[in-house]
Design a protein around this motif. Structure first.
Motif, PDB file in Angstrom:
ATOM      1  N   CYS A  69       0.848  -1.194   0.000  1.00 27.64           N
ATOM      2  CA  CYS A  69       0.000   0.000   0.000  1.00 27.64           C
ATOM      3  C   CYS A  69       0.889   1.251   0.000  1.00 27.64           C
ATOM      4  O   CYS A  69       0.513   2.301   0.517  1.00 27.64           O
ATOM      5  N   LEU A  70       2.074   1.120  -0.585  1.00 29.52           N
ATOM      6  CA  LEU A  70       3.036   2.221  -0.587  1.00 29.52           C
ATOM      7  C   LEU A  70       2.533   3.411  -1.384  1.00 29.52           C
ATOM      8  O   LEU A  70       1.910   3.258  -2.436  1.00 29.52           O
ATOM      9  N   ASN A  71       2.865   4.606  -0.889  1.00 33.39           N
ATOM     10  CA  ASN A  71       2.579   5.843  -1.608  1.00 33.39           C
ATOM     11  C   ASN A  71       3.812   6.272  -2.398  1.00 33.39           C
ATOM     12  O   ASN A  71       4.892   5.682  -2.261  1.00 33.39           O
ATOM     13  N   THR A  72       3.662   7.327  -3.176  1.00 35.20           N
ATOM     14  CA  THR A  72       4.793   7.783  -3.985  1.00 35.20           C
ATOM     15  C   THR A  72       5.773   8.637  -3.183  1.00 35.20           C
ATOM     16  O   THR A  72       6.917   8.791  -3.579  1.00 35.20           O
ATOM     17  N   ASP A  73       5.340   9.229  -2.074  1.00 34.93           N
ATOM     18  CA  ASP A  73       6.222   9.995  -1.197  1.00 34.93           C
ATOM     19  C   ASP A  73       6.860  11.208  -1.861  1.00 34.93           C
ATOM     20  O   ASP A  73       7.839  11.751  -1.357  1.00 34.93           O
ATOM     21  N   GLY A  74       6.367  11.610  -3.010  1.00 34.77           N
ATOM     22  CA  GLY A  74       6.915  12.791  -3.654  1.00 34.77           C
ATOM     23  C   GLY A  74       8.248  12.565  -4.347  1.00 34.77           C
ATOM     24  O   GLY A  74       8.879  13.512  -4.814  1.00 34.77           O
TER      25      GLY A  74
END
Length: 205
Positions: A69-74
């Motif tokens: 469920c990882l996000n892109t983190d910018g």
């Protein structure tokens, strides 16, 4: 049947953590800040970073399924982390992986040769996050894993209704939103039922 969970402190990840815990399902979670994940009886918490291959190795070892469920983190954390995940999955001969992406990487109904984020169906000014998720999709396509990508549209906090629409490859027509809770429910159900092998699945009410 243990699960290796990445992104457990994010919005969808927290809801999925609750569903797994309520079901008594053991899982191992890699987190940078363990204090963000309340102690749970059947959870093994590994402090680390998905960019670190050794941390990913420790998280996946002993598991049979990977959920991200990882996000892109910018930045490029999502793709850098996925490279580590795929390498370790291959090492341990794990085949099943479920990830959470974005509706932007589904095909556009108006222009099926394009991703939605490349077409006029997308209302977002920035495509950076969608481009990262598209790279993950393309990495999975080239792998020999049995993958599923959950692709929710606009994702507000809301309620768990367990009533939403799913469509392979496209966003359900006129779909405008789906709650974080129902997105987590889809991931949990797909882990149980395995309805969508090697498929991007559009999610919306």
């Amino acid at each position: 049947m243990n699960i290796a969970l990445f992104g457990s402190t994010g919005r969808v990840g927290r809801e999925l953590t609750s569903l797994l815990t309520e079901a008594g399902q053991p899982f191992q979670a890699l987190v940078r800040s363990p204090e963000k994940l309340p102690p749970k009886s059947k959870v093994r918490i590994i402090k680390g970073n998905v960019r670190n291959a050794e941390d990913v190795h420790s998280t996946i070892e002993g598991c049979s399924t990977i959920i991200s469920c990882l996000n892109t983190d910018g930045d490029d954390t999502l793709t850098a982390g996925m490279r580590n995940i795929l390498t370790v999955a291959n090492e341990f001969k794990i085949k099943r992986i479920i990830t959470v992406g974005t509706a932007g990487i589904l095909q556009a109904r108006s222009e099926p040769s394009l991703y939605r984020f490349q077409s006029n169906e997308s209302k977002r000014r920035s495509t950076r996050a969608a481009e990262e998720h598209a790279r993950v999709y393309e990495m999975l396509l080239k792998s020999d894993l049995d993958w599923t990508i959950a692709c929710p549209t606009y994702l507000p906090d809301g309620k768990l209704t367990k009533s939403y629409r799913c469509e392979a490859g496209f966003l359900p027509e006129d779909g405008t939103s789906i709650s974080v809770q129902d997105t987590a429910h889809f991931v949990y159900t797909e882990w149980q039922k395995h309805h969508y092998p090697c498929t991007r699945v559009g999610l919306a009410y």
